[in-house]
Design an enzyme around this catalytic site. Structure first.
Site, PDB file in Angstrom:
ATOM      1  N   HIS A  19       6.943  54.396 -28.492  1.00 46.68           N
ATOM      2  CA  HIS A  19       8.372  54.703 -28.548  1.00 46.68           C
ATOM      3  C   HIS A  19       8.801  55.241 -29.911  1.00 46.68           C
ATOM      4  O   HIS A  19       9.967  55.623 -30.070  1.00 46.68           O
ATOM      5  CB  HIS A  19       9.166  53.433 -28.222  1.00 46.68           C
ATOM      6  CG  HIS A  19      10.243  53.628 -27.199  1.00 46.68           C
ATOM      7  ND1 HIS A  19      10.347  54.737 -26.374  1.00 46.68           N
ATOM      8  CD2 HIS A  19      11.301  52.839 -26.859  1.00 46.68           C
ATOM      9  CE1 HIS A  19      11.400  54.604 -25.582  1.00 46.68           C
ATOM     10  NE2 HIS A  19      11.992  53.473 -25.861  1.00 46.68           N
ATOM     11  N   ASN A  66      17.938  52.200 -27.602  1.00 45.15           N
ATOM     12  CA  ASN A  66      18.890  52.341 -26.504  1.00 45.15           C
ATOM     13  C   ASN A  66      20.300  52.720 -26.945  1.00 45.15           C
ATOM     14  O   ASN A  66      21.124  53.115 -26.117  1.00 45.15           O
ATOM     15  CB  ASN A  66      18.943  51.058 -25.671  1.00 45.15           C
ATOM     16  CG  ASN A  66      17.646  50.803 -24.932  1.00 45.15           C
ATOM     17  OD1 ASN A  66      16.717  51.604 -24.971  1.00 45.15           O
ATOM     18  ND2 ASN A  66      17.566  49.674 -24.253  1.00 45.15           N
ATOM     19  N   ASP A  92       9.633  60.493 -27.433  1.00 45.24           N
ATOM     20  CA  ASP A  92       8.483  60.250 -26.560  1.00 45.24           C
ATOM     21  C   ASP A  92       8.881  60.442 -25.104  1.00 45.24           C
ATOM     22  O   ASP A  92      10.026  60.210 -24.738  1.00 45.24           O
ATOM     23  CB  ASP A  92       7.972  58.826 -26.771  1.00 45.24           C
ATOM     24  CG  ASP A  92       9.043  57.785 -26.470  1.00 45.24           C
ATOM     25  OD1 ASP A  92       8.963  57.112 -25.430  1.00 45.24           O
ATOM     26  OD2 ASP A  92       9.985  57.632 -27.292  1.00 45.24           O
ATOM     27  N   ASN A 113      15.884  55.892 -22.331  1.00 45.83           N
ATOM     28  CA  ASN A 113      17.197  55.294 -22.576  1.00 45.83           C
ATOM     29  C   ASN A 113      17.868  55.814 -23.843  1.00 45.83           C
ATOM     30  O   ASN A 113      19.102  55.898 -23.904  1.00 45.83           O
ATOM     31  CB  ASN A 113      17.086  53.771 -22.630  1.00 45.83           C
ATOM     32  CG  ASN A 113      16.840  53.162 -21.269  1.00 45.83           C
ATOM     33  OD1 ASN A 113      17.247  53.725 -20.247  1.00 45.83           O
ATOM     34  ND2 ASN A 113      16.169  52.028 -21.222  1.00 45.83           N
TER      35      ASN A 113
END
Length: 196
Positions: A19, A66, A92, A113
């Site tokens: 991530h 997020n 990513d 997200n």
């Protein structure tokens, strides 16, 4: 002025996870173009410099993935950035094989997200993004666990090959536009570092 954003999570425990390839890409851009750090402001760590004579700002949101849109929107509003022509987001993507890269000028967030939050808060998906493939999650894995895990050794080599190319992708976008950058880089296979 271009705003170049790499998405990731700020704690050290997330370093080199799937991530955080956006953060890895920003680090590579900073190193390649000698962009000095300007510190932390508006929920982001940032630096200002020049690429091909154009003023740029590189930024890592410190909001956690997020909520990335909060930092991105704050910088866009404060510096009067036009997202359609001056924003580039690197992140990513589980929908691409590990080590593949895709440049796009607009589109949905897919399952990401951080991108969902950016698009929601900007109210638009019309901005350049560089998607770095991390490969699909294994069948029995939870998506959150998968993206927060480190790469296998083989996939890390593929990712490092792509990350090393990101500064030239940015340079191409700034000099020649996203369309020519897409033509130049979207079909290139992943390069493994230290190949014989």
């Amino acid at each position: 002025m271009y705003l170049i954003v790499g998405l990731g999570n700020p704690e050290r425990k997330y370093d080199k996870t799937k991530h955080n390839v956006g953060f890895d890409a920003v680090d590579e851009i900073i190193d390649e173009f000698d962009i000095p750090s300007s510190g932390i402001s508006m929920k982001g760590m940032y630096g200002k410099g020049f690429i091909s004579g154009e003023k740029v700002m590189v930024m890592k949101p410190l909001t956690y993935m997020n909520l990335s849109g909060h930092a991105v929107k704050a910088y866009i509003d404060y510096y009067n950035i036009d997202p359609a022509s001056e924003l580039i987001v690197i992140y990513d993507d589980v929908d691409l094989p590990a080590g593949q890269m895709r440049i796009r000028k607009k589109g949905s967030a897919g399952s990401h997200n951080g991108m969902k939050n950016i698009i929601q808060l900007l109210g638009d998906n019309n901005f350049v993004r560089i998607r770095v493939g991390i490969g699909p999650k294994p069948e029995r894995w939870d998506l959150a666990d998968y993206v927060l895990a480190p790469f296998s050794r083989e996939d890390r080599q593929k990712i490092d090959g792509i990350i090393e190319e990101i500064p030239q992708v940015i340079k191409k976008i700034i000099e020649d536009g996203a369309d020519l950058a897409m033509t130049a880089f979207n079909k290139k296979p992943a390069r493994v570092l230290n190949e014989a």
